[in-house]
Structure formats: C-alpha cells, structure tokens
Design a protein around this motif. Structure first.
Motif, PDB file in Angstrom:
ATOM      1  N   LEU A  78       2.357   5.899  -8.553  1.00 27.10           N
ATOM      2  CA  LEU A  78       1.147   5.851  -7.746  1.00 27.10           C
ATOM      3  C   LEU A  78       1.117   7.046  -6.816  1.00 27.10           C
ATOM      4  CD1 LEU A  78       1.038   2.044  -6.911  1.00 27.10           C
ATOM      5  CD2 LEU A  78       0.013   3.269  -8.814  1.00 27.10           C
ATOM      6  N   LYS A  79       0.052   7.804  -6.895  1.00 30.42           N
ATOM      7  CA  LYS A  79      -0.082   9.032  -6.119  1.00 30.42           C
ATOM      8  C   LYS A  79      -0.993   8.778  -4.929  1.00 30.42           C
ATOM      9  CE  LYS A  79       0.685  11.569 -10.291  1.00 30.42           C
ATOM     10  NZ  LYS A  79       0.155  12.275 -11.398  1.00 30.42           N
ATOM     11  N   PRO A  80      -0.879   9.595  -3.887  1.00 28.16           N
ATOM     12  CA  PRO A  80      -1.771   9.430  -2.737  1.00 28.16           C
ATOM     13  C   PRO A  80      -3.232   9.555  -3.159  1.00 28.16           C
ATOM     14  CG  PRO A  80      -0.028  11.006  -2.249  1.00 28.16           C
ATOM     15  CD  PRO A  80       0.067  10.695  -3.704  1.00 28.16           C
ATOM     16  N   LEU A  81      -4.066   8.711  -2.565  1.00 27.88           N
ATOM     17  CA  LEU A  81      -5.489   8.705  -2.900  1.00 27.88           C
ATOM     18  C   LEU A  81      -6.315   9.290  -1.766  1.00 27.88           C
ATOM     19  CD1 LEU A  81      -5.814   5.119  -4.420  1.00 27.88           C
ATOM     20  CD2 LEU A  81      -5.827   7.273  -5.647  1.00 27.88           C
ATOM     21  N   PRO A  82      -7.465   9.861  -2.089  1.00 32.13           N
ATOM     22  CA  PRO A  82      -8.358  10.364  -1.038  1.00 32.13           C
ATOM     23  C   PRO A  82      -8.871   9.206  -0.177  1.00 32.13           C
ATOM     24  CG  PRO A  82      -9.075  11.106  -3.217  1.00 32.13           C
ATOM     25  CD  PRO A  82      -7.974  10.133  -3.425  1.00 32.13           C
ATOM     26  N   ALA A  83      -9.360   9.534   0.999  1.00 30.17           N
ATOM     27  CA  ALA A  83      -9.923   8.524   1.894  1.00 30.17           C
ATOM     28  C   ALA A  83     -11.051   7.794   1.167  1.00 30.17           C
ATOM     29  CB  ALA A  83     -10.437   9.188   3.163  1.00 30.17           C
ATOM     30  N   GLY A  84     -11.162   6.510   1.409  1.00 24.53           N
ATOM     31  CA  GLY A  84     -12.216   5.718   0.798  1.00 24.53           C
ATOM     32  C   GLY A  84     -11.806   5.028  -0.481  1.00 24.53           C
ATOM     33  N   LEU A  85     -10.587   5.319  -0.975  1.00 25.01           N
ATOM     34  CA  LEU A  85     -10.101   4.672  -2.197  1.00 25.01           C
ATOM     35  C   LEU A  85      -8.775   3.971  -1.916  1.00 25.01           C
ATOM     36  CD1 LEU A  85     -10.770   7.487  -4.825  1.00 25.01           C
ATOM     37  CD2 LEU A  85     -12.183   5.498  -4.335  1.00 25.01           C
ATOM     38  N   LYS A  86      -8.486   2.955  -2.715  1.00 24.38           N
ATOM     39  CA  LYS A  86      -7.196   2.273  -2.598  1.00 24.38           C
ATOM     40  C   LYS A  86      -6.812   1.692  -3.952  1.00 24.38           C
ATOM     41  CE  LYS A  86      -8.732  -2.353  -1.239  1.00 24.38           C
ATOM     42  NZ  LYS A  86      -8.614  -3.395  -0.234  1.00 24.38           N
ATOM     43  N   TYR A  87      -5.530   1.358  -4.072  1.00 22.59           N
ATOM     44  CA  TYR A  87      -5.038   0.729  -5.292  1.00 22.59           C
ATOM     45  C   TYR A  87      -5.212  -0.785  -5.183  1.00 22.59           C
ATOM     46  CZ  TYR A  87      -2.761   5.064  -6.722  1.00 22.59           C
ATOM     47  OH  TYR A  87      -2.506   6.349  -7.110  1.00 22.59           O
ATOM     48  N   ALA A  88      -5.556  -1.395  -6.305  1.00 23.07           N
ATOM     49  CA  ALA A  88      -5.558  -2.847  -6.437  1.00 23.07           C
ATOM     50  C   ALA A  88      -4.804  -3.141  -7.726  1.00 23.07           C
ATOM     51  CB  ALA A  88      -6.984  -3.382  -6.501  1.00 23.07           C
ATOM     52  N   PHE A  89      -4.245  -4.326  -7.827  1.00 23.75           N
ATOM     53  CA  PHE A  89      -3.400  -4.645  -8.975  1.00 23.75           C
ATOM     54  C   PHE A  89      -3.918  -5.882  -9.685  1.00 23.75           C
ATOM     55  CE2 PHE A  89      -0.998  -2.325  -5.843  1.00 23.75           C
ATOM     56  CZ  PHE A  89      -0.457  -1.303  -6.612  1.00 23.75           C
ATOM     57  N   LEU A  90      -3.927  -5.807 -11.018  1.00 21.54           N
ATOM     58  CA  LEU A  90      -4.430  -6.904 -11.833  1.00 21.54           C
ATOM     59  C   LEU A  90      -3.313  -7.790 -12.358  1.00 21.54           C
ATOM     60  CD1 LEU A  90      -7.120  -4.943 -13.899  1.00 21.54           C
ATOM     61  CD2 LEU A  90      -7.340  -6.006 -11.644  1.00 21.54           C
ATOM     62  N   GLY A  91      -2.056  -7.362 -12.196  1.00 20.68           N
ATOM     63  CA  GLY A  91      -0.912  -8.136 -12.668  1.00 20.68           C
ATOM     64  C   GLY A  91       0.038  -8.459 -11.537  1.00 20.68           C
TER      65      GLY A  91
END
Length: 158
Positions: free
Chosen positions: A17-30
C-alpha cells in the motif's frame, strides 16, 4: 504456480500500500486488510458502507491478480500479420540491461508465461528486443526545502 499468479479466489493477493493523495483512502473488502480498494475519504459513513457492501457482494468481478484476468480464447480470435513474399527479418542486437532491469524483465516474462498470456517460440526470426521503461507509480507527499509538503510523482517500478 507462484503466489503472484494464483487466482484471488485461492489466496488473497499481497499488495504494497502506497501513500495516497489527499481526499483518498484505502478500504478493504476482505479480512485482515486484504482486497484493498481506493475510495474517497470525503464519503459519509452511510454512503461508504453502501459502497463497500456493493463492492464486497461483487468482489469476484474485480481482477485482483493476473490470473483473474481472462483473455480471449484463440478459438474465438487469432491475430495474424500477413507479410509480403519477399519480406525478410531485420536482425537487431539484444539490448544490454543492467542486473536490476534484467531481473525485472525475467520476473515479468515468467509471470506472464505462468499465467498463459505469452508462450515461447523457438523457431521464429521475427522477434523484438525487450524495451524497459520506468513506470510512474503514483504520487507521494514529500517535504521541500521550505518545509512545505508537496505532492511528487515517484517512479519505483519498471
């Protein structure tokens, strides 16, 4: 079959998982933070929950690994290049690669071969040397000389 080419139905893919720009985030389905997706961090909790429910319900529709992506059967479509009778192949020297790039090319070729995307042809004079180019891998935020946080495009893959 290597872990990279196993279907995501057999084993959850491992991803950095790499750093994301402002306004985005990771979510997980598992479970255990597997099957990640990138969503807006500005979604209301109710809408985020609704989105994740739909994505979880249809998780198998997403190609998580190379083996999840199905190609067109050669029985349905086969591509041919018709050449003129007197056409002759042009010989080119193999491009030299530094050890890092050579390893990257070898891994990629083996991954595509394991997945059945490519196959060896031993008797063809019509081949091309490999060309390796940097892949823009996204944006990260770094601090500049003035102490300001600035988005910067990084290249970490080939």
């Amino acid at each position: 079959m290597s872990d990279e080419t196993k279907s995501s139905r057999e084993k959850a893919p491992k991803c950095e998982l790499k750093p994301l720009p402002a306004g985005l985030k990771y979510a997980f389905l598992g479970e255990d933070e597997t099957y990640h997706v990138v969503i807006s961090s500005k979604l209301e909790l109710l809408r985020e929950g609704m989105l994740l429910k739909v994505l979880k319900d249809h998780r198998t529709a997403i190609g998580w690994t190379l083996s999840d992506i199905k190609g067109i059967s050669p029985l349905v479509c086969t591509h041919q290049i018709f050449l003129e009778k007197d056409a002759k192949p042009v010989g080119q020297a193999q491009r030299r690669l530094n050890p890092t790039m050579k390893e990257v090319v070898q891994k990629e070729v083996l991954k595509l071969w394991d997945a059945g995307v490519i196959y060896p042809i031993s008797d063809s004079k019509w081949v091309s040397p490999t060309q390796v180019v940097p892949k823009k891998s996204g944006v990260t935020v770094v601090e500049n000389d003035n102490g300001e946080m600035v988005p910067t495009r990084v290249t970490i893959e080939w």
